[in-house]
Design a protein around this motif. Sequence first.
Motif, PDB file in Angstrom:
ATOM      1  N   ASP A  22     -12.403  21.808  13.866  1.00 24.84           N
ATOM      2  CA  ASP A  22     -12.059  21.234  15.166  1.00 24.84           C
ATOM      3  C   ASP A  22     -13.184  21.420  16.175  1.00 24.84           C
ATOM      4  O   ASP A  22     -13.420  20.545  17.022  1.00 24.84           O
ATOM      5  CB  ASP A  22     -10.776  21.869  15.703  1.00 24.84           C
ATOM      6  CG  ASP A  22      -9.539  21.444  14.922  1.00 24.84           C
ATOM      7  OD1 ASP A  22      -9.556  20.327  14.368  1.00 24.84           O
ATOM      8  OD2 ASP A  22      -8.583  22.224  14.853  1.00 24.84           O
ATOM      9  N   GLU A  23     -13.885  22.533  16.094  1.00 24.29           N
ATOM     10  CA  GLU A  23     -15.027  22.760  16.988  1.00 24.29           C
ATOM     11  C   GLU A  23     -16.178  21.827  16.637  1.00 24.29           C
ATOM     12  O   GLU A  23     -16.846  21.274  17.528  1.00 24.29           O
ATOM     13  CB  GLU A  23     -15.456  24.222  16.903  1.00 24.29           C
ATOM     14  CG  GLU A  23     -14.431  25.184  17.490  1.00 24.29           C
ATOM     15  CD  GLU A  23     -14.724  26.638  17.183  1.00 24.29           C
ATOM     16  OE1 GLU A  23     -14.541  27.476  18.084  1.00 24.29           O
ATOM     17  OE2 GLU A  23     -15.137  26.937  16.047  1.00 24.29           O
ATOM     18  N   ARG A  24     -16.407  21.625  15.360  1.00 26.62           N
ATOM     19  CA  ARG A  24     -17.467  20.691  14.952  1.00 26.62           C
ATOM     20  C   ARG A  24     -17.140  19.273  15.408  1.00 26.62           C
ATOM     21  O   ARG A  24     -18.023  18.535  15.868  1.00 26.62           O
ATOM     22  CB  ARG A  24     -17.662  20.739  13.438  1.00 26.62           C
ATOM     23  CG  ARG A  24     -18.196  22.076  12.919  1.00 26.62           C
ATOM     24  CD  ARG A  24     -18.733  21.951  11.499  1.00 26.62           C
ATOM     25  NE  ARG A  24     -17.700  21.526  10.553  1.00 26.62           N
ATOM     26  CZ  ARG A  24     -16.912  22.362   9.888  1.00 26.62           C
ATOM     27  NH1 ARG A  24     -17.007  23.673  10.103  1.00 26.62           N
ATOM     28  NH2 ARG A  24     -16.021  21.909   9.020  1.00 26.62           N
ATOM     29  N   ARG A  25     -15.876  18.903  15.307  1.00 27.82           N
ATOM     30  CA  ARG A  25     -15.472  17.570  15.770  1.00 27.82           C
ATOM     31  C   ARG A  25     -15.722  17.419  17.264  1.00 27.82           C
ATOM     32  O   ARG A  25     -16.160  16.365  17.743  1.00 27.82           O
ATOM     33  CB  ARG A  25     -13.988  17.335  15.461  1.00 27.82           C
ATOM     34  CG  ARG A  25     -13.484  15.959  15.901  1.00 27.82           C
ATOM     35  CD  ARG A  25     -12.043  15.726  15.469  1.00 27.82           C
ATOM     36  NE  ARG A  25     -11.086  16.460  16.288  1.00 27.82           N
ATOM     37  CZ  ARG A  25     -10.585  15.989  17.441  1.00 27.82           C
ATOM     38  NH1 ARG A  25     -10.970  14.802  17.914  1.00 27.82           N
ATOM     39  NH2 ARG A  25      -9.712  16.698  18.128  1.00 27.82           N
ATOM     40  N   ALA A  26     -15.456  18.470  18.022  1.00 28.15           N
ATOM     41  CA  ALA A  26     -15.655  18.414  19.471  1.00 28.15           C
ATOM     42  C   ALA A  26     -17.132  18.257  19.826  1.00 28.15           C
ATOM     43  O   ALA A  26     -17.479  17.506  20.750  1.00 28.15           O
ATOM     44  CB  ALA A  26     -15.083  19.668  20.121  1.00 28.15           C
ATOM     45  N   TYR A  27     -18.004  18.954  19.124  1.00 28.88           N
ATOM     46  CA  TYR A  27     -19.428  18.832  19.428  1.00 28.88           C
ATOM     47  C   TYR A  27     -19.993  17.479  18.999  1.00 28.88           C
ATOM     48  O   TYR A  27     -20.944  16.970  19.607  1.00 28.88           O
ATOM     49  CB  TYR A  27     -20.206  19.976  18.782  1.00 28.88           C
ATOM     50  CG  TYR A  27     -20.127  21.257  19.589  1.00 28.88           C
ATOM     51  CD1 TYR A  27     -20.577  21.294  20.905  1.00 28.88           C
ATOM     52  CD2 TYR A  27     -19.591  22.425  19.053  1.00 28.88           C
ATOM     53  CE1 TYR A  27     -20.502  22.453  21.658  1.00 28.88           C
ATOM     54  CE2 TYR A  27     -19.507  23.593  19.797  1.00 28.88           C
ATOM     55  CZ  TYR A  27     -19.961  23.595  21.099  1.00 28.88           C
ATOM     56  OH  TYR A  27     -19.878  24.745  21.848  1.00 28.88           O
ATOM     57  N   ASP A  28     -19.394  16.877  17.974  1.00 27.99           N
ATOM     58  CA  ASP A  28     -19.831  15.550  17.546  1.00 27.99           C
ATOM     59  C   ASP A  28     -19.198  14.440  18.362  1.00 27.99           C
ATOM     60  O   ASP A  28     -19.689  13.298  18.347  1.00 27.99           O
ATOM     61  CB  ASP A  28     -19.483  15.335  16.068  1.00 27.99           C
ATOM     62  CG  ASP A  28     -20.433  16.041  15.118  1.00 27.99           C
ATOM     63  OD1 ASP A  28     -21.609  16.221  15.496  1.00 27.99           O
ATOM     64  OD2 ASP A  28     -20.009  16.407  14.002  1.00 27.99           O
ATOM     65  N   ALA A  29     -18.129  14.760  19.089  1.00 26.27           N
ATOM     66  CA  ALA A  29     -17.345  13.739  19.781  1.00 26.27           C
ATOM     67  C   ALA A  29     -18.161  12.823  20.700  1.00 26.27           C
ATOM     68  O   ALA A  29     -17.927  11.610  20.725  1.00 26.27           O
ATOM     69  CB  ALA A  29     -16.210  14.401  20.573  1.00 26.27           C
ATOM     70  N   PRO A  30     -19.124  13.355  21.480  1.00 25.46           N
ATOM     71  CA  PRO A  30     -19.845  12.470  22.401  1.00 25.46           C
ATOM     72  C   PRO A  30     -20.736  11.439  21.723  1.00 25.46           C
ATOM     73  O   PRO A  30     -21.207  10.504  22.384  1.00 25.46           O
ATOM     74  CB  PRO A  30     -20.707  13.448  23.219  1.00 25.46           C
ATOM     75  CG  PRO A  30     -20.031  14.771  23.071  1.00 25.46           C
ATOM     76  CD  PRO A  30     -19.478  14.763  21.688  1.00 25.46           C
ATOM     77  N   PHE A  31     -20.950  11.576  20.409  1.00 26.47           N
ATOM     78  CA  PHE A  31     -21.966  10.780  19.729  1.00 26.47           C
ATOM     79  C   PHE A  31     -21.373  10.023  18.542  1.00 26.47           C
ATOM     80  O   PHE A  31     -21.523  10.428  17.389  1.00 26.47           O
ATOM     81  CB  PHE A  31     -23.096  11.696  19.254  1.00 26.47           C
ATOM     82  CG  PHE A  31     -23.628  12.619  20.320  1.00 26.47           C
ATOM     83  CD1 PHE A  31     -24.488  12.145  21.300  1.00 26.47           C
ATOM     84  CD2 PHE A  31     -23.252  13.953  20.347  1.00 26.47           C
ATOM     85  CE1 PHE A  31     -24.980  12.988  22.290  1.00 26.47           C
ATOM     86  CE2 PHE A  31     -23.737  14.806  21.330  1.00 26.47           C
ATOM     87  CZ  PHE A  31     -24.605  14.327  22.305  1.00 26.47           C
ATOM     88  N   PRO A  32     -20.694   8.890  18.792  1.00 22.85           N
ATOM     89  CA  PRO A  32     -20.072   8.134  17.709  1.00 22.85           C
ATOM     90  C   PRO A  32     -21.068   7.598  16.677  1.00 22.85           C
ATOM     91  O   PRO A  32     -20.711   7.397  15.522  1.00 22.85           O
ATOM     92  CB  PRO A  32     -19.379   6.976  18.432  1.00 22.85           C
ATOM     93  CG  PRO A  32     -19.215   7.427  19.840  1.00 22.85           C
ATOM     94  CD  PRO A  32     -20.396   8.307  20.111  1.00 22.85           C
ATOM     95  N   SER A  33     -22.305   7.360  17.107  1.00 25.48           N
ATOM     96  CA  SER A  33     -23.341   6.873  16.196  1.00 25.48           C
ATOM     97  C   SER A  33     -24.696   7.310  16.722  1.00 25.48           C
ATOM     98  O   SER A  33     -24.813   7.879  17.815  1.00 25.48           O
ATOM     99  CB  SER A  33     -23.284   5.352  16.076  1.00 25.48           C
ATOM    100  OG  SER A  33     -23.775   4.744  17.273  1.00 25.48           O
ATOM    101  N   LYS A  34     -25.737   7.028  15.948  1.00 23.08           N
ATOM    102  CA  LYS A  34     -27.088   7.451  16.338  1.00 23.08           C
ATOM    103  C   LYS A  34     -27.557   6.785  17.626  1.00 23.08           C
ATOM    104  O   LYS A  34     -28.441   7.308  18.319  1.00 23.08           O
ATOM    105  CB  LYS A  34     -28.074   7.170  15.213  1.00 23.08           C
ATOM    106  CG  LYS A  34     -28.240   5.699  14.852  1.00 23.08           C
ATOM    107  CD  LYS A  34     -29.221   5.531  13.700  1.00 23.08           C
ATOM    108  CE  LYS A  34     -29.419   4.065  13.342  1.00 23.08           C
ATOM    109  NZ  LYS A  34     -30.367   3.906  12.204  1.00 23.08           N
ATOM    110  N   LYS A  35     -26.949   5.645  17.992  1.00 22.58           N
ATOM    111  CA  LYS A  35     -27.352   4.950  19.213  1.00 22.58           C
ATOM    112  C   LYS A  35     -27.076   5.787  20.462  1.00 22.58           C
ATOM    113  O   LYS A  35     -27.695   5.572  21.509  1.00 22.58           O
ATOM    114  CB  LYS A  35     -26.604   3.615  19.323  1.00 22.58           C
ATOM    115  CG  LYS A  35     -26.948   2.603  18.265  1.00 22.58           C
ATOM    116  CD  LYS A  35     -26.267   1.277  18.534  1.00 22.58           C
ATOM    117  CE  LYS A  35     -24.752   1.401  18.482  1.00 22.58           C
ATOM    118  NZ  LYS A  35     -24.103   0.066  18.667  1.00 22.58           N
TER     119      LYS A  35
END
Length: 297
Positions: free
Chosen positions: A186-199
Amino acid sequence: MDFLRTPDSRFERLLDYPFEPNYTDVGGLRMHYLDEGPADAKPVLMMHGEPSWSYLYRHMIPICAAAGHRVVAPDLIGFGKSDKPTDINAYSYQSHMVWMQSWLEQLDLRDITLVCQDWGSLLGLRLAAENPERFRAIVVGNGMLPTGDLKVPKAFQLWKNFALYSPVFPIARIIGSGTFKKLGPDERRAYDAPFPSKKYKAGARAFPKLVPVTPDDPASDANRQAWKVLEQWDKPFLTTFSNGDPITRGGDKYMQERIPGAKGQPHQTLVGGHFLQEDSPVQFARAVNALIAGLES
């Protein structure tokens, strides 16, 4: 300026992040920030770094707010819930300073206790030095204000090249590599949340190359001017570095020697990696509260 805005759905049901969003326009871009605790209390400004966002402070915010402080934690442009210009060249040290200065003036924050780490220190220490009348204390954990006049660690050069040239830039894995604890799913998901793709990652990739590493860097002169202010800074200045950060190791002693306000402060070495907010959030927050209590006693 072309920019992306991360869909709100990416931030739904994040672990330990119950905070209401707030937004301010800075130069045509929307900057997100948290604003917790009594609205009329003196503010604690918590500034994150690379490649995190205000989620990094989720365990510290309630502790400081419960002590009666107004806790304000912005997401830098390019991070978190803030807008993200898509051109890596849209990001510069100065552009981040302009965005933060605009945000600071619009909220009209005063009597601020700054809490900063990583790029939060590069920007926060400049912000304090350029607006000293707004700040009453500074707490730095694993951060510095470089001018390019000192040699940088090899670990930083490797990190800079990775950020610029690696075909993948896995945000949560990067943060996890800088902590002693193992981040949960869940923490990893939160840190990735702002960045849906490399763009969405141009701002995150840009930061390492913006650190002044040569004396003639575009930001070096402004940082030297900021150091002239810090070398006269007699307000409380506390360091709370961790014991496991190869990039900023020794920076606490360096600042303690150069900044008058650091003299006699109860500096601490906390347990943790680069992201000490993950490894020692309670100890970090209590150090902030204790410093402020000392100011008000």
